[in-house]
Design a protein around this motif. Structure first.
Motif, PDB file in Angstrom:
ATOM      1  N   ASP A   1      30.611  40.469  48.473  1.00  0.00           N
ATOM      2  CA  ASP A   1      30.128  39.339  47.679  1.00  0.00           C
ATOM      3  C   ASP A   1      30.336  39.612  46.197  1.00  0.00           C
ATOM      4  OD1 ASP A   1      29.144  38.048  50.013  1.00  0.00           O
ATOM      5  OD2 ASP A   1      27.371  39.329  49.950  1.00  0.00           O
ATOM      6  N   VAL A   2      31.033  38.698  45.532  1.00  0.00           N
ATOM      7  CA  VAL A   2      31.309  38.811  44.099  1.00  0.00           C
ATOM      8  C   VAL A   2      30.453  37.800  43.353  1.00  0.00           C
ATOM      9  CG1 VAL A   2      33.070  38.679  42.296  1.00  0.00           C
ATOM     10  CG2 VAL A   2      33.688  39.478  44.590  1.00  0.00           C
ATOM     11  N   THR A   3      29.760  38.253  42.310  1.00  0.00           N
ATOM     12  CA  THR A   3      28.970  37.358  41.465  1.00  0.00           C
ATOM     13  C   THR A   3      29.345  37.578  40.006  1.00  0.00           C
ATOM     14  OG1 THR A   3      27.105  37.385  43.008  1.00  0.00           O
ATOM     15  CG2 THR A   3      26.652  36.675  40.764  1.00  0.00           C
ATOM     16  N   LEU A   4      29.648  36.477  39.317  1.00  0.00           N
ATOM     17  CA  LEU A   4      29.972  36.520  37.898  1.00  0.00           C
ATOM     18  C   LEU A   4      28.817  35.907  37.120  1.00  0.00           C
ATOM     19  CD1 LEU A   4      32.766  36.792  39.290  1.00  0.00           C
ATOM     20  CD2 LEU A   4      33.728  35.409  37.458  1.00  0.00           C
ATOM     21  N   GLU A   5      28.304  36.639  36.159  1.00  0.00           N
ATOM     22  CA  GLU A   5      27.251  36.126  35.284  1.00  0.00           C
ATOM     23  C   GLU A   5      27.760  36.074  33.857  1.00  0.00           C
ATOM     24  OE1 GLU A   5      23.702  38.436  35.690  1.00  0.00           O
ATOM     25  OE2 GLU A   5      23.461  38.012  37.833  1.00  0.00           O
ATOM     26  N   ASN A   6      27.650  34.910  33.221  1.00  0.00           N
ATOM     27  CA  ASN A   6      28.015  34.734  31.810  1.00  0.00           C
ATOM     28  C   ASN A   6      29.381  35.326  31.489  1.00  0.00           C
ATOM     29  OD1 ASN A   6      27.420  33.752  29.244  1.00  0.00           O
ATOM     30  ND2 ASN A   6      26.440  35.644  28.581  1.00  0.00           N
ATOM     31  N   PRO A   7      30.434  34.997  32.256  1.00  0.00           N
ATOM     32  CA  PRO A   7      31.729  35.676  32.109  1.00  0.00           C
ATOM     33  C   PRO A   7      32.401  35.523  30.740  1.00  0.00           C
ATOM     34  CG  PRO A   7      31.936  33.717  33.479  1.00  0.00           C
ATOM     35  CD  PRO A   7      30.478  33.941  33.280  1.00  0.00           C
ATOM     36  N   GLU A   8      32.104  34.451  30.023  1.00  0.00           N
ATOM     37  CA  GLU A   8      32.785  34.220  28.746  1.00  0.00           C
ATOM     38  C   GLU A   8      32.204  35.022  27.591  1.00  0.00           C
ATOM     39  OE1 GLU A   8      34.371  29.815  28.506  1.00  0.00           O
ATOM     40  OE2 GLU A   8      32.315  29.817  29.271  1.00  0.00           O
ATOM     41  N   PHE A   9      30.990  35.519  27.757  1.00  0.00           N
ATOM     42  CA  PHE A   9      30.328  36.181  26.627  1.00  0.00           C
ATOM     43  C   PHE A   9      29.870  37.580  27.027  1.00  0.00           C
ATOM     44  CE2 PHE A   9      29.867  31.570  26.236  1.00  0.00           C
ATOM     45  CZ  PHE A   9      30.543  31.369  25.035  1.00  0.00           C
ATOM     46  N   ASP A  10      28.571  37.761  27.224  1.00  0.00           N
ATOM     47  CA  ASP A  10      28.070  39.077  27.647  1.00  0.00           C
ATOM     48  C   ASP A  10      28.190  39.183  29.163  1.00  0.00           C
ATOM     49  OD1 ASP A  10      27.451  39.713  25.030  1.00  0.00           O
ATOM     50  OD2 ASP A  10      25.430  38.886  25.174  1.00  0.00           O
ATOM     51  N   ALA A  11      29.419  39.362  29.611  1.00  0.00           N
ATOM     52  CA  ALA A  11      29.725  39.273  31.041  1.00  0.00           C
ATOM     53  C   ALA A  11      29.048  40.371  31.853  1.00  0.00           C
ATOM     54  CB  ALA A  11      31.234  39.338  31.243  1.00  0.00           C
ATOM     55  N   LYS A  12      28.729  39.992  33.094  1.00  0.00           N
ATOM     56  CA  LYS A  12      28.233  40.949  34.079  1.00  0.00           C
ATOM     57  C   LYS A  12      28.866  40.600  35.413  1.00  0.00           C
ATOM     58  CE  LYS A  12      23.949  42.919  35.980  1.00  0.00           C
ATOM     59  NZ  LYS A  12      22.464  42.866  35.945  1.00  0.00           N
ATOM     60  N   PHE A  13      29.545  41.573  36.017  1.00  0.00           N
ATOM     61  CA  PHE A  13      30.178  41.395  37.320  1.00  0.00           C
ATOM     62  C   PHE A  13      29.419  42.236  38.344  1.00  0.00           C
ATOM     63  CE2 PHE A  13      34.241  41.260  34.584  1.00  0.00           C
ATOM     64  CZ  PHE A  13      34.028  39.926  34.260  1.00  0.00           C
ATOM     65  N   ILE A  14      29.025  41.614  39.445  1.00  0.00           N
ATOM     66  CA  ILE A  14      28.271  42.297  40.493  1.00  0.00           C
ATOM     67  C   ILE A  14      29.019  42.127  41.816  1.00  0.00           C
ATOM     68  CG2 ILE A  14      26.051  42.469  41.690  1.00  0.00           C
ATOM     69  CD1 ILE A  14      24.877  40.897  39.232  1.00  0.00           C
ATOM     70  N   ILE A  15      29.366  43.230  42.442  1.00  0.00           N
ATOM     71  CA  ILE A  15      30.076  43.183  43.722  1.00  0.00           C
ATOM     72  C   ILE A  15      29.284  43.988  44.739  1.00  0.00           C
ATOM     73  CG2 ILE A  15      32.219  43.675  44.941  1.00  0.00           C
ATOM     74  CD1 ILE A  15      33.704  43.459  42.314  1.00  0.00           C
ATOM     75  N   THR A  16      28.859  43.312  45.799  1.00  0.00           N
ATOM     76  CA  THR A  16      28.030  43.945  46.823  1.00  0.00           C
ATOM     77  C   THR A  16      28.792  44.010  48.143  1.00  0.00           C
ATOM     78  OG1 THR A  16      26.022  43.084  45.780  1.00  0.00           O
ATOM     79  CG2 THR A  16      25.840  43.821  48.061  1.00  0.00           C
ATOM     80  N   ILE A  17      28.795  45.177  48.747  1.00  0.00           N
ATOM     81  CA  ILE A  17      29.478  45.348  50.028  1.00  0.00           C
ATOM     82  C   ILE A  17      28.484  45.723  51.116  1.00  0.00           C
ATOM     83  CG2 ILE A  17      31.712  45.971  49.047  1.00  0.00           C
ATOM     84  CD1 ILE A  17      31.029  48.923  49.620  1.00  0.00           C
ATOM     85  N   LYS A  18      28.788  45.252  52.329  1.00  0.00           N
ATOM     86  CA  LYS A  18      28.031  45.613  53.522  1.00  0.00           C
ATOM     87  C   LYS A  18      29.025  45.835  54.650  1.00  0.00           C
ATOM     88  CE  LYS A  18      23.963  42.814  52.330  1.00  0.00           C
ATOM     89  NZ  LYS A  18      23.078  41.701  52.767  1.00  0.00           N
ATOM     90  N   GLY A  19      28.777  46.830  55.478  1.00  0.00           N
ATOM     91  CA  GLY A  19      29.686  47.084  56.581  1.00  0.00           C
ATOM     92  C   GLY A  19      29.470  48.453  57.184  1.00  0.00           C
ATOM     93  N   ARG A  20      30.170  48.711  58.279  1.00  0.00           N
ATOM     94  CA  ARG A  20      30.077  50.015  58.922  1.00  0.00           C
ATOM     95  C   ARG A  20      30.775  51.076  58.084  1.00  0.00           C
ATOM     96  NH1 ARG A  20      32.592  50.092  64.455  1.00  0.00           N
ATOM     97  NH2 ARG A  20      34.107  48.701  63.490  1.00  0.00           N
ATOM     98  N   MET A  21      30.223  52.271  58.101  1.00  0.00           N
ATOM     99  CA  MET A  21      30.812  53.428  57.404  1.00  0.00           C
ATOM    100  C   MET A  21      31.044  53.151  55.919  1.00  0.00           C
ATOM    101  SD  MET A  21      33.576  54.856  60.189  1.00  0.00           S
ATOM    102  CE  MET A  21      33.992  56.231  59.096  1.00  0.00           C
TER     103      MET A  21
END
Length: 224
Positions: free
Chosen positions: A137-157
């Protein structure tokens, strides 16, 4: 001056290793296309050979489009890129791999290309953390200015890729090579973009975060 002591590669070495990485990513589907053509030459069933060629050609095309955004210039120096292009490239990459479901959230924006490259390279690091597949899951917060990118993974191993940990920690024991160059480039891009990288490991997920470093406010001296 880079903050991370591992970021020591010169321009020619960086370019050469990134080229090696791209070649590594596309050599398998291109080789499969060649195998399909050989099957046709040997009189194999046309449907099977054509299916192999078609699937491999699509895989090679998707990987090249992704690499163009993640590693290439993608336009002139200083150009900006639509995050919608990054979303499309990431989702097409996952579809071609057929093992991970990708979701993308946040506003669409035109942002500096190095931020887009950082986003896609962090996506690549995160994708490598679920070798058996899962969800990303990719989430972009305020990408044009004080950007924050959050990438969450779930799965085996699931795990944080070891090379990424080494480069990010500033404690690499070996020289950068074709296997290390992608996480190295991710950390370098974060440094260039003025963003901090970190990861959080939970029991059921791993979260990778790139966040803009707040600008330092100059101290104001008081006149006596």
């Amino acid at each position: 001056m880079p903050k991370n002591p591992n970021l020591t590669l010169g321009g020619p070495d960086l370019a050469a290793l990134l080229c090696s990485r791209v070649c590594h990513d596309i050599i398998s589907p291109v080789g499969a296309i060649n195998n399909g053509l050989e099957l046709l030459d040997e009189g194999a069933a046309d449907a099977d050979a054509l299916d192999l060629i078609r699937t491999s050609a699509m895989n090679a095309s998707v990987r090249l489009k992704f690499a163009r955004l993640a590693f290439g210039a993608s336009g002139s120096v200083g150009a900006s890129i639509d995050t919608g292009e990054a979303e499309k490239a990431a989702k097409e990459f996952a579809v071609a791999e057929k093992k991970t479901e990708v979701s993308w959230n946040g506003p669409r924006a035109i942002i500096p290309k190095n931020r887009v490259k950082l986003l896609l390279n962090l996506f690549t690091v995160a994708y490598g953390g679920i070798p058996r597949g899962g969800s990303l899951d990719v989430t972009l917060e305020n990408p044009e200015f004080d950007a924050k990118f959050i990438i969450t993974i779930k799965g085996r191993m699931m795990r944080v890729p070891a090379k990424f940990v080494e480069v990010l920690s500033g404690a690499m024991e070996e020289a950068v090579d074709a296997h290390t160059i992608q996480p190295y480039y991710t950390v370098l891009l974060a440094d260039e973009c003025g963003m901090d990288l970190k990861y959080v490991v939970s029991e059921d997920k791993i979260t990778f975060i790139a966040e803009t470093v707040p600008a330092e406010v100059p101290a104001v001296s008081e006149e006596v």
